[in-house]
Design an enzyme around this catalytic site. Structure first.
Site, PDB file in Angstrom:
ATOM      1  N   GLU A 177       7.287  -1.451  -2.338  1.00  0.00           N
ATOM      2  CA  GLU A 177       5.997  -2.109  -2.518  1.00  0.00           C
ATOM      3  C   GLU A 177       6.174  -3.347  -3.381  1.00  0.00           C
ATOM      4  O   GLU A 177       7.225  -3.548  -3.993  1.00  0.00           O
ATOM      5  CB  GLU A 177       4.979  -1.138  -3.139  1.00  0.00           C
ATOM      6  N   HIS A 208      -9.550  -2.378  -8.196  1.00  0.00           N
ATOM      7  CA  HIS A 208      -8.718  -1.264  -7.750  1.00  0.00           C
ATOM      8  C   HIS A 208      -8.261  -0.336  -8.871  1.00  0.00           C
ATOM      9  O   HIS A 208      -8.159   0.869  -8.670  1.00  0.00           O
ATOM     10  CB  HIS A 208      -7.486  -1.827  -7.035  1.00  0.00           C
ATOM     11  N   ARG A 237      -0.627  -3.491 -13.583  1.00  0.00           N
ATOM     12  CA  ARG A 237       0.117  -2.279 -13.182  1.00  0.00           C
ATOM     13  C   ARG A 237       1.029  -2.560 -12.000  1.00  0.00           C
ATOM     14  O   ARG A 237       0.614  -3.130 -10.990  1.00  0.00           O
ATOM     15  CB  ARG A 237      -0.880  -1.174 -12.797  1.00  0.00           C
TER      16      ARG A 237
END
Length: 525
Positions: free
Chosen positions: A111, A343, A378
Site C-alpha cells: 500500500e 477516514h 498514519r
C-alpha cells in the site's frame, strides 16, 4: 448498575484484544455503542502491516512509518509497535483468521507509503474477518460479558463518589441503554477506552455512524490531555455515488496498479505531482485529488484498474467488485468515480506505552488515542496493528499492577430529577448537520486561519446552545453524540489554529512551510 473487574468501552479490535488477554484472570465487561460488530474494525478493508517478507526489516517498516508521519512520530513507540507486529499476526492466525496465502506463505500486498509488500489481508474485507474471529473467541469465554446498545455519556470519576474526592480516579462510566432509555452506571477497578475515532465530525467520512469522538470528549471532560487533533486523515478514494454514502475503495486498488485520472481527458495526473505517483502517502494523494476537483470544477476523479485482467481484479477485490456491480459499475472494464473523505483520527487521548492515560484507573487503545505511532499522518494498515499491540499492552499493565488498583467506592446514581423529555429533537438534527458541514468546508483537506476562525466562532455559539439543551432535557443517544461531536470539533479547531506550519495532514495556505522541529500539539484541560 453493573460491577466487573475491568470495563472495556468499545467492541472492536482494541477492546476485544484487551478483553481476551485479561479474561483468564478477571471478570471483563465489554460495552458496545450499538451492535457488537458495528464499529470501525468491521469496515477496515485493507489489512495489517507486519514485517514478514524475506528482505524486509523492522528498520524499513519503522522508517516508512516515520516518513509518512512527517517526523512527528515518537520513534520508541513506532519501534515498539512494529517489533510486536509479527507476533500479533501469529495470534490472529491461532484465533482462526483466514489470511490470504500463496502456497504455504501468507500473501502480502503493498500500500501507499510502504517500501515492501507487508500487508496481510483477507481479500478486501480484513477487518470483518478479524472482528468475526475476535467476537467468536470473546463470546466463548465465560469471563467476558458483552453488552450491546450502551451509549457512553461520561466517565464516572472521583467527583461522582458519594464522598466527593478530587483525586481524578476513573471508576467506570454512565451510559444510556438504547433499549430502555435509562441511564446505567457501569463500575470497575480499571476502565479501557477503545471507542474509536471522530470521523463523523465531518460531512463526508468513511467512518461508521457511531464514530462521534465519544471517548476523546469524555476523557477531555474528565481531565485527560488530548493531542494532535488537527491531524485528520482524509482517505483519497471514497466512492462518489448519490445512492451510497461512505463506501471506501481500499488503498490496495492503487497498490495493485490502479491509476487516478481526469474523467474528461483520461489524463493520469499523479505522476505530474509526485515521483511515487499513486503510491504516495495518503495526504499527498488526497490533496492532489482535492486540487484537481477544485481546479477543474469536477464532482470526482476516476480510479482505473481496468488495465489489469478481469480475473486479477475479481480475485483481489471480490467485495468491492460485487458492490460496484450492484451500482452499475464494472471495475474490470470501467473506471470508478472517487472523492476524498475523512477516514482516520490520528490525534486523541495521550497514552504511554502501557496504554495509560493521565487519569488513574483509565487506559485507552486504538483510534481514540495519540500514542505517538502515527505522527502527522498514519501509514496505511498501521491502524489495526496499533489496536492489537496496545490492546495487549493495556491488558499486560493492568494484570501486572492489579494489586495497586483500589476497588471502586460508592458512586452516585445518575440524577434526572431536574430535567424533562425534549420536545425539540429538530434542534439536534439541525446542529449536527451544521457542525459536519462547516467542519468539511473550513477544517478540511486545505485550511486557512480565516476559515479556522470562522469554524471556531460557530463552535462557540453552538456550545452555549447545546449546553443549555443538555442541562434541561433527558439525555438521548442523539444528544450525547451531538455534545461529543461539538467537543471534538472544538479540540480539532483549537489544535489546527495552534499549529503555525504545514505538516502531514495539516495543510494551511497561510503557513505552507514545515518547521525544522516537529512538536506535538498538546491540549491541557
Amino acid at each position: 448498575m453493573t460491577d466487573s473487574d475491568i470495563l472495556i468501552v468499545g467492541s472492536g479490535a482494541a477492546g476485544l484484544t484487551a478483553a481476551l488477554n485479561l479474561a483468564d484472570r478477571f471478570k471483563v465487561t465489554v460495552l458496545a455503542k450499538g451492535k457488537l460488530n458495528e464499529g470501525s474494525t468491521a469496515w477496515a478493508q485493507g489489512g495489517i502491516a507486519a514485517v514478514l517478507e524475506p528482505g524486509d526489516t523492522f528498520e524499513s517498516h519503522i522508517e516508512d512509518t516515520m516518513v509518512a508521519g512527517a517526523g512527528l512520530n515518537d520513534r520508541a513507540t513506532v519501534e515498539f509497535v512494529v517489533e510486536n507486529a509479527p507476533a500479533a499476526i501469529e495470534r490472529l492466525q491461532k484465533l482462526g483468521v483466514p489470511f490470504a496465502t500463496e502456497g504455504n506463505m501468507l500473501h502480502l500486498t503493498r500500500e501507499g507509503g510502504h517500501s515492501h509488500r507487508r500487508i496481510v489481508h483477507v481479500a478486501d474485507a480484513t477487518g470483518w474477518a478479524v472482528l468475526d474471529a475476535l467476537l467468536r473467541a470473546a463470546d466463548a469465554h465465560p469471563n467476558i460479558t458483552m453488552v450491546p446498545d450502551q451509549v457512553a455519556i461520561d466517565l464516572a470519576t472521583s467527583r461522582h463518589e458519594m464522598r466527593y474526592s478530587g483525586a481524578g480516579h476513573v471508576w467506570g462510566i454512565y451510559a444510556v441503554d438504547r433499549r430502555t432509555g435509562r441511564v446505567v452506571l457501569h463500575k470497575a477497578r480499571a476502565t479501557i477506552l477503545a471507542t474509536g475515532g471522530a470521523g463523523r465530525t465531518y460531512q463526508f467520512s468513511t467512518a461508521p455512524k457511531g464514530a462521534t469522538g465519544d471517548g476523546i470528549a469524555m476523557a477531555w471532560r474528565a481531565g485527560a490531555r488530548v493531542s494532535n487533533m488537527e491531524f485528520m486523515q482524509f482517505h483519497p478514494t471514497c466512492l462518489y455515488n448519490t445512492q451510497v454514502k461512505n463506501f471506501l475503495i481500499t488503498e490496495a486498488v492503487r497498490g495493485e496498479g490502479g491509476h487516478l485520472k481526469i474523467p474528461e481527458t483520461g489524463h493520469r495526473f499523479m505522476p505530474d505531482l509526485d515521483p511515487r505517483a499513486e503510491l504516495a502517502p495518503r495526504d499527498i494523494v488526497a490533496r492532489a485529488i482535492d486540487h484537481e476537483i477544485k481546479r477543474l470544477g469536477l464532482d470526482y476523479v476516476h480510479l482505473d484498474i481496468s488495465h489489469q485482467s478481469p480475473a486479477f481484479v475479481r480475485e483481489h477485490f471480490p467485495n468491492i467488485h460485487e458492490k460496484l456491480l450492484s451500482l452499475g459499475i464494472d471495475m474490470t472494464v470501467q473506471p470508478i468515480p472517487v472523492v476524498p473523505a475523512q477516514h482516520y483520527t490520528c490525534g486523541g487521548v495521550i497514552v504511554d506505552r502501557d496504554g495509560r492515560t493521565d487519569l488513574p484507573g483509565l487506559y485507552a487503545a486504538g483510534e481514540v488515542t495519540q500514542s505517538g505511532l502515527h505522527g502527522a499522518n498514519r501509514l496505511a494498515s498501521n491502524s489495526l496493528l496499533e489496536c492489537f499491540v496496545y490492546g495487549e499492552a493495556c491488558a499486560n499493565h493492568i494484570a501486572a499492577h492489579w494489586d495497586d488498583l483500589p476497588p471502586p467506592p460508592d458512586i452516585r446514581p445518575w440524577d434526572e430529577s431536574r430535567v424533562t423529555d425534549s420536545d425539540e429533537e429538530v434542534v439536534i438534527k439541525q446542529n449536527w448537520t451544521e457542525i459536519r458541514r462547516f467542519m468539511w468546508n473550513y477544517v478540511g483537506i486545505v485550511r486557512t486561519t480565516k476559515r479556522l476562525e470562522r469554524a471556531q466562532h460557530r463552535i462557540r455559539m453552538l456550545t452555549d446552545e447545546i449546553n443549555d439543551y443538555y442541562g434541561h432535557f433527558r439525555v438521548t443517544p442523539d444528544l450525547i453524540e451531538l455534545r461529543n461531536l461539538l467537543q471534538t470539533a472544538e479540540l480539532i479547531v483549537r489544535c489546527a489554529l495552534h499549529r503555525k506550519e504545514s505538516r502531514g495532514l495539516h495543510y494551511t495556505l497561510d503557513y505552507p512551510q514545515m518547521q525544522a522541529e516537529a512538536v506535538d500539539t498538546i491540549l491541557i484541560p
